[in-house]
Design an enzyme around this catalytic site. Structure first.
Site, PDB file in Angstrom:
ATOM      1  N   HIS A  82       0.751  -1.255   0.072  1.00 18.66           N
ATOM      2  CA  HIS A  82       0.162  -0.159  -0.116  1.00 18.66           C
ATOM      3  C   HIS A  82       0.904   1.164   0.124  1.00 18.66           C
ATOM      4  O   HIS A  82       1.758   1.229   0.701  1.00 18.66           O
ATOM      5  CB  HIS A  82      -0.804   0.038   1.302  1.00 18.66           C
ATOM      6  CG  HIS A  82      -1.846  -1.343   1.415  1.00 18.66           C
ATOM      7  ND1 HIS A  82      -1.406  -2.465   1.782  1.00 18.66           N
ATOM      8  CD2 HIS A  82      -3.192  -1.311   1.296  1.00 18.66           C
ATOM      9  CE1 HIS A  82      -2.434  -3.266   1.710  1.00 18.66           C
ATOM     10  NE2 HIS A  82      -3.433  -2.581   1.411  1.00 18.66           N
ATOM     11  N   LYS A 114      -1.538  -7.788  -4.418  1.00 20.86           N
ATOM     12  CA  LYS A 114      -2.384  -6.692  -4.304  1.00 20.86           C
ATOM     13  C   LYS A 114      -1.788  -5.407  -4.221  1.00 20.86           C
ATOM     14  O   LYS A 114      -0.687  -5.410  -3.113  1.00 20.86           O
ATOM     15  CB  LYS A 114      -3.277  -7.024  -3.101  1.00 20.86           C
ATOM     16  CG  LYS A 114      -4.062  -5.926  -2.697  1.00 20.86           C
ATOM     17  CD  LYS A 114      -4.889  -6.085  -1.425  1.00 20.86           C
ATOM     18  CE  LYS A 114      -5.238  -4.819  -0.984  1.00 20.86           C
ATOM     19  NZ  LYS A 114      -5.790  -4.669   0.394  1.00 20.86           N
ATOM     20  N   GLN A 144     -14.305   3.070  -1.362  1.00 24.85           N
ATOM     21  CA  GLN A 144     -15.020   1.734  -1.567  1.00 24.85           C
ATOM     22  C   GLN A 144     -16.498   1.808  -1.811  1.00 24.85           C
ATOM     23  O   GLN A 144     -17.302   2.922  -1.354  1.00 24.85           O
ATOM     24  CB  GLN A 144     -15.064   0.762  -0.133  1.00 24.85           C
ATOM     25  CG  GLN A 144     -13.858   0.147  -0.095  1.00 24.85           C
ATOM     26  CD  GLN A 144     -13.756  -0.885   1.054  1.00 24.85           C
ATOM     27  OE1 GLN A 144     -14.663  -1.007   1.907  1.00 24.85           O
ATOM     28  NE2 GLN A 144     -12.736  -1.527   1.031  1.00 24.85           N
ATOM     29  N   THR A 166     -20.588  17.088 -16.428  1.00 22.72           N
ATOM     30  CA  THR A 166     -21.187  17.850 -15.727  1.00 22.72           C
ATOM     31  C   THR A 166     -20.463  19.138 -14.969  1.00 22.72           C
ATOM     32  O   THR A 166     -18.987  19.142 -15.446  1.00 22.72           O
ATOM     33  CB  THR A 166     -22.246  17.101 -14.789  1.00 22.72           C
ATOM     34  OG1 THR A 166     -23.096  18.398 -13.981  1.00 22.72           O
ATOM     35  CG2 THR A 166     -21.365  16.555 -13.385  1.00 22.72           C
ATOM     36  N   LYS A 180     -17.766  21.463 -17.963  1.00 24.93           N
ATOM     37  CA  LYS A 180     -18.536  21.538 -19.649  1.00 24.93           C
ATOM     38  C   LYS A 180     -17.897  22.499 -20.545  1.00 24.93           C
ATOM     39  O   LYS A 180     -17.862  22.373 -21.556  1.00 24.93           O
ATOM     40  CB  LYS A 180     -19.974  22.255 -19.059  1.00 24.93           C
ATOM     41  CG  LYS A 180     -20.945  21.425 -18.470  1.00 24.93           C
ATOM     42  CD  LYS A 180     -22.127  21.584 -18.429  1.00 24.93           C
ATOM     43  CE  LYS A 180     -23.041  20.527 -17.690  1.00 24.93           C
ATOM     44  NZ  LYS A 180     -24.385  20.797 -17.747  1.00 24.93           N
ATOM     45  N   ASP A 217     -28.115  19.462 -23.318  1.00 26.64           N
ATOM     46  CA  ASP A 217     -29.156  20.229 -22.116  1.00 26.64           C
ATOM     47  C   ASP A 217     -29.857  21.098 -22.894  1.00 26.64           C
ATOM     48  O   ASP A 217     -31.075  21.048 -22.304  1.00 26.64           O
ATOM     49  CB  ASP A 217     -28.074  21.044 -21.354  1.00 26.64           C
ATOM     50  CG  ASP A 217     -27.058  20.234 -20.304  1.00 26.64           C
ATOM     51  OD1 ASP A 217     -27.754  19.193 -20.061  1.00 26.64           O
ATOM     52  OD2 ASP A 217     -26.019  20.611 -19.926  1.00 26.64           O
ATOM     53  N   MET A 246     -32.615  25.254  -4.801  1.00 29.07           N
ATOM     54  CA  MET A 246     -32.093  23.668  -4.902  1.00 29.07           C
ATOM     55  C   MET A 246     -32.119  23.268  -3.393  1.00 29.07           C
ATOM     56  O   MET A 246     -31.824  24.078  -2.375  1.00 29.07           O
ATOM     57  CB  MET A 246     -30.873  23.965  -5.636  1.00 29.07           C
ATOM     58  CG  MET A 246     -30.472  22.243  -5.809  1.00 29.07           C
ATOM     59  SD  MET A 246     -28.646  22.158  -6.447  1.00 29.07           S
ATOM     60  CE  MET A 246     -28.926  22.870  -8.276  1.00 29.07           C
ATOM     61  N   TYR A 275     -34.027  20.191 -10.262  1.00 28.75           N
ATOM     62  CA  TYR A 275     -34.943  19.009 -10.037  1.00 28.75           C
ATOM     63  C   TYR A 275     -34.908  18.427  -8.703  1.00 28.75           C
ATOM     64  O   TYR A 275     -35.505  17.435  -8.636  1.00 28.75           O
ATOM     65  CB  TYR A 275     -34.562  18.293 -11.237  1.00 28.75           C
ATOM     66  CG  TYR A 275     -33.315  17.407 -11.309  1.00 28.75           C
ATOM     67  CD1 TYR A 275     -32.325  17.966 -11.908  1.00 28.75           C
ATOM     68  CD2 TYR A 275     -33.088  16.421 -10.449  1.00 28.75           C
ATOM     69  CE1 TYR A 275     -31.169  17.381 -11.932  1.00 28.75           C
ATOM     70  CE2 TYR A 275     -31.815  15.702 -10.545  1.00 28.75           C
ATOM     71  CZ  TYR A 275     -30.849  16.284 -11.314  1.00 28.75           C
ATOM     72  OH  TYR A 275     -29.593  15.537 -11.199  1.00 28.75           O
ATOM     73  N   GLY A 320     -37.336  20.730 -13.789  1.00 25.47           N
ATOM     74  CA  GLY A 320     -36.088  20.284 -14.448  1.00 25.47           C
ATOM     75  C   GLY A 320     -35.879  19.086 -14.447  1.00 25.47           C
ATOM     76  O   GLY A 320     -34.966  18.433 -15.371  1.00 25.47           O
ATOM     77  N   GLN A 369     -32.122  15.306 -21.574  1.00 24.70           N
ATOM     78  CA  GLN A 369     -30.787  15.164 -21.930  1.00 24.70           C
ATOM     79  C   GLN A 369     -29.961  13.853 -21.994  1.00 24.70           C
ATOM     80  O   GLN A 369     -28.976  13.683 -22.764  1.00 24.70           O
ATOM     81  CB  GLN A 369     -29.851  16.366 -21.050  1.00 24.70           C
ATOM     82  CG  GLN A 369     -29.780  16.195 -19.471  1.00 24.70           C
ATOM     83  CD  GLN A 369     -28.714  15.019 -19.253  1.00 24.70           C
ATOM     84  OE1 GLN A 369     -27.610  14.910 -19.857  1.00 24.70           O
ATOM     85  NE2 GLN A 369     -28.948  14.347 -17.952  1.00 24.70           N
TER      86      GLN A 369
HETATM   87  P1  ATR Z   1     -24.673  25.866 -14.908  1.00 22.44           P
HETATM   88  O1  ATR Z   1     -23.874  25.233 -16.057  1.00 22.44           O
HETATM   89  O2  ATR Z   1     -25.605  25.188 -14.483  1.00 22.44           O
HETATM   90  O3  ATR Z   1     -25.436  27.129 -15.683  1.00 22.44           O
HETATM   91  P2  ATR Z   1     -22.776  27.952 -13.673  1.00 22.44           P
HETATM   92  O4  ATR Z   1     -22.326  28.147 -15.068  1.00 22.44           O
HETATM   93  O5  ATR Z   1     -22.201  27.851 -12.442  1.00 22.44           O
HETATM   94  O6  ATR Z   1     -23.767  26.838 -13.749  1.00 22.44           O
HETATM   95  O7  ATR Z   1     -24.235  29.066 -13.478  1.00 22.44           O
HETATM   96  C1  ATR Z   1     -24.947  29.285 -12.526  1.00 22.44           C
HETATM   97  C2  ATR Z   1     -25.715  30.312 -12.782  1.00 22.44           C
HETATM   98  O8  ATR Z   1     -26.518  30.682 -11.429  1.00 22.44           O
HETATM   99  C3  ATR Z   1     -24.982  31.807 -12.771  1.00 22.44           C
HETATM  100  O9  ATR Z   1     -25.332  32.720 -13.595  1.00 22.44           O
HETATM  101  C4  ATR Z   1     -24.825  32.207 -11.406  1.00 22.44           C
HETATM  102  O10 ATR Z   1     -24.687  33.880 -11.356  1.00 22.44           O
HETATM  103  P3  ATR Z   1     -23.346  34.376 -11.322  1.00 22.44           P
HETATM  104  O11 ATR Z   1     -22.881  34.335 -12.712  1.00 22.44           O
HETATM  105  O12 ATR Z   1     -23.230  35.772 -10.668  1.00 22.44           O
HETATM  106  O13 ATR Z   1     -22.405  33.585 -10.707  1.00 22.44           O
HETATM  107  C5  ATR Z   1     -26.329  32.054 -10.955  1.00 22.44           C
HETATM  108  N1  ATR Z   1     -26.430  31.741  -9.595  1.00 22.44           N
HETATM  109  C6  ATR Z   1     -25.983  30.810  -8.666  1.00 22.44           C
HETATM  110  N2  ATR Z   1     -26.391  31.248  -7.377  1.00 22.44           N
HETATM  111  C7  ATR Z   1     -27.058  32.403  -7.273  1.00 22.44           C
HETATM  112  C8  ATR Z   1     -27.587  33.047  -6.387  1.00 22.44           C
HETATM  113  N3  ATR Z   1     -27.688  32.580  -4.959  1.00 22.44           N
HETATM  114  N4  ATR Z   1     -28.209  34.183  -6.580  1.00 22.44           N
HETATM  115  C9  ATR Z   1     -28.304  34.593  -8.037  1.00 22.44           C
HETATM  116  N5  ATR Z   1     -27.715  33.963  -8.908  1.00 22.44           N
HETATM  117  C10 ATR Z   1     -27.124  32.845  -8.634  1.00 22.44           C
END
Ligand code: ATR
Length: 519
Positions: free
Chosen positions: A103, A130, A194, A272, A276, A313, A434, A461, A482, A489
């Site tokens: 290890h 191992k 694990q 994700t 991206k 998406d 969320m 979602y 969502g 997607q």
């Molecule tokens: P995704 O790929 O899912 O779009 P992202 O590129 O991180 O994820 O974008 C998230 C978006 O949500 C951004 O526009 C972000 O605003 P900023 O550009 O100012 O960062 C917005 N966002 C996230 N949390 C927020 C909050 N609490 N209030 C307002 N806007 C928010």
């Protein structure tokens, strides 16, 4: 032992060093009632274990395990010579099969180092070798897969420890690793990374994995919460496809990771947050819309080995909204759209809405410059506003308040204020609402009423019914969750990876709904 057997394990490792004090003294009773073949391990503290620092006492336990009929005994490679001398001094012989283990908890080993250790272990007479190593980059998995491919002289177990190496555990049968270690349940791991036996067998269909199994996975950081493995594995199983889908936490160079993994039979990836945009750099080609959006979520390996990037998406979200509009005798054509957020998801949705005929899109974002950049990229039918200014307008404040709204427009004929007043479609791409902050909403009910009860789409979602959607529904707005975007997607990804097959969308939907309900 009973729990492991019930979960479907083939053999059980007894880590004597991890047993509680009272269990440690009569651990052999487990062997007396053994239901499955057993590996006995009494890991030394100098090799990351918890056995007391008395080598002879440690060897004595392993020696009694051999006498008691343990099928395998695991002994540290560095202690093997001494252990053999101990066994000889006891006038006994080794009848169990010996797993020689090494290890490194400090760092990942190089391919050359693994080759050297393996050859030495074989030379010493290991029945099974191992080697487990710490993982600092997800690309360390490539070293593991290559070393497993080369090992032909003795069975080898090779593990990249930690979350970054988790796929090396799941994919053991793909690369002919002798075994993989799983745990009886969440929180019962004996080493980092694990997976539970239940998840290995039911989620990853471990029993059906073989060297010919095609591999797909989701790249992200974090990624363990992702529902994509549950959705895609269920869908592969349902379609009878010899393929598996694994979570791939990548904390560094996403393009380099993609390039290294396709050498080992990985046929496609979902990407994700936050990879991206970076993933685009690894692509040999991308379709036009994806290039325009500047973010992708799907990698397809073409038959000649080239990589093609897609963004499913936007198609998913736009088609879900379009279907709901059509059901209500409406369409995107001429629609006035408000998009909350200006990140990767927003870019796809805004380009998509314009492509489907929206007459104007207002992008509202916390960081105004990002909204402006997106509106600029889209052209004259988009404008930008800061999220704060939008909220002030939402609050129904005075015209002078609304005049303070910081907007940018190329449309000289209509004022920014007018465009703020009513919308046909509102799309939330921010994470507001969320889980766990489910009491938050990006737009008040009053604002939705003022905007003319638009169709409301929420990319969030989890939960399925966000506060935004709940209030919109109460107002009588058409609502699109969502979940629809997430499922669609994934269905589009399935079509790209298996062009001759149709995805089972209702199965995908029910897998995600069930998972969310059980959270
Ligand atoms: P995704 O790929 O899912 O779009 P992202 O590129 O991180 O994820 O974008 C998230 C978006 O949500 C951004 O526009 C972000 O605003 P900023 O550009 O100012 O960062 C917005 N966002 C996230 N949390 C927020 C909050 N609490 N209030 C307002 N806007 C928010």
């Amino acid at each position: 032992m009973r729990t492991s057997k019930a979960a479907g394990a083939d053999l059980v490792e007894i880590r004597v060093d991890l047993l509680a004090e009272d269990e440690r003294n009569n651990w052999k009773t487990i062997l007396d009632q053994k239901l499955l073949p057993v590996i006995v391990t009494n890991r030394a503290s100098w090799e990351g274990g918890s056995a007391p620092d008395d080598e002879f006492a440690r060897f004595a336990i392993l020696s009694s395990a051999i006498l008691a009929g343990a099928d395998y005994v695991d002994i540290e490679f560095a202690a093997f010579d001494e252990f053999k001398r101990y066994i000889a001094s006891q006038n006994s012989s080794v009848i169990s099969r010996i797993i020689l283990s090494h290890h490194n908890f400090e760092r990942a080993l190089t391919l050359e180092e693994i080759r050297t250790i393996y050859e030495k272990m074989v030379g010493k007479g290991a029945d099974i070798c191992k080697i487990a190593m710490a993982t600092t980059s997800a690309r360390d998995n490539a070293v593991i897969f290559q070393a497993l491919r080369e090992a032909s002289r003795r069975p080898l177990v090779l593990i990249a420890m930690g979350e970054l190496g988790q796929c090396s555990r799941i994919l053991a049968p793909k690369f002919s690793s002798f075994l993989t270690f799983s745990c009886v349940g969440h929180g019962r791991e004996s080493a980092p990374g694990q997976v539970s036996t239940e998840a290995l067998i039911n989620l990853y269909r471990f029993r059906s994995l073989s060297p010919s199994t095609r591999v797909f996975g989701v790249i992200g950081d974090p990624v363990l919460h992702s529902m994509s493995p549950a959705l895609h594995n269920a869908s592969f199983g349902n379609a009878g496809i010899d393929a598996v889908y694994v979570p791939l936490r990548v904390n560094d160079d996403v393009p380099a990771f993609i390039r290294s993994m396709i050498l080992f039979g990985f046929d496609g990836f979902s990407v994700t947050i936050p990879g991206k945009v970076a993933a685009l750099k690894a692509m040999d080609e991308v379709d036009n819309v994806t290039a325009k959006i500047g973010a992708m979520n799907t990698v397809v390996t073409l038959s000649d080995g080239r990589l093609r990037g897609y963004n499913t998406d936007w198609i998913a979200a736009i088609s879900a909204i379009e279907d709901a509009l059509t059901d209500n005798n409406q369409s995107f054509h001429g629609a006035r759209v408000l998009c909350l957020g200006a990140g990767g998801a927003a870019r796809g949705l805004v380009f998509g809405a314009v492509a489907r005929g929206a007459s104007h899109v207002v992008v509202a974002n916390r960081t105004l410059s990002k909204a402006q950049e997106l509106a600029n990229d889209v052209g004259s039918c988009a404008s930008a506003v800061s999220y704060d200014a939008l909220l002030r307008a939402d609050a129904g404040q005075t015209a002078s308040d609304r005049n303070q709204m910081d907007t940018q427009s190329r449309d000289a004929d209509s004022s920014a204020e007018d465009r703020m007043l009513s919308f046909d479609v509102v799309m939330n791409t921010t994470s507001i609402g969320m889980h766990p902050r489910t009491e938050e909403t990006p737009l008040s009910s009053e604002a939705l009423r003022r905007m003319g009860r638009p169709l409301v789409f929420d990319a969030v979602y989890n939960p399925l019914q966000t506060k935004l959607l709940l209030e919109a529904e109460e107002l009588g707005c058409i609502c699109v969750s969502g979940l629809e975007m997430f499922v669609r997607q994934a269905a589009e990804q399935f079509k790209l990876w298996f062009p001759k097959l149709e995805p089972n969308v209702s199965l995908m939907r029910s897998v995600v709904t069930e998972r969310l309900a059980n959270k």
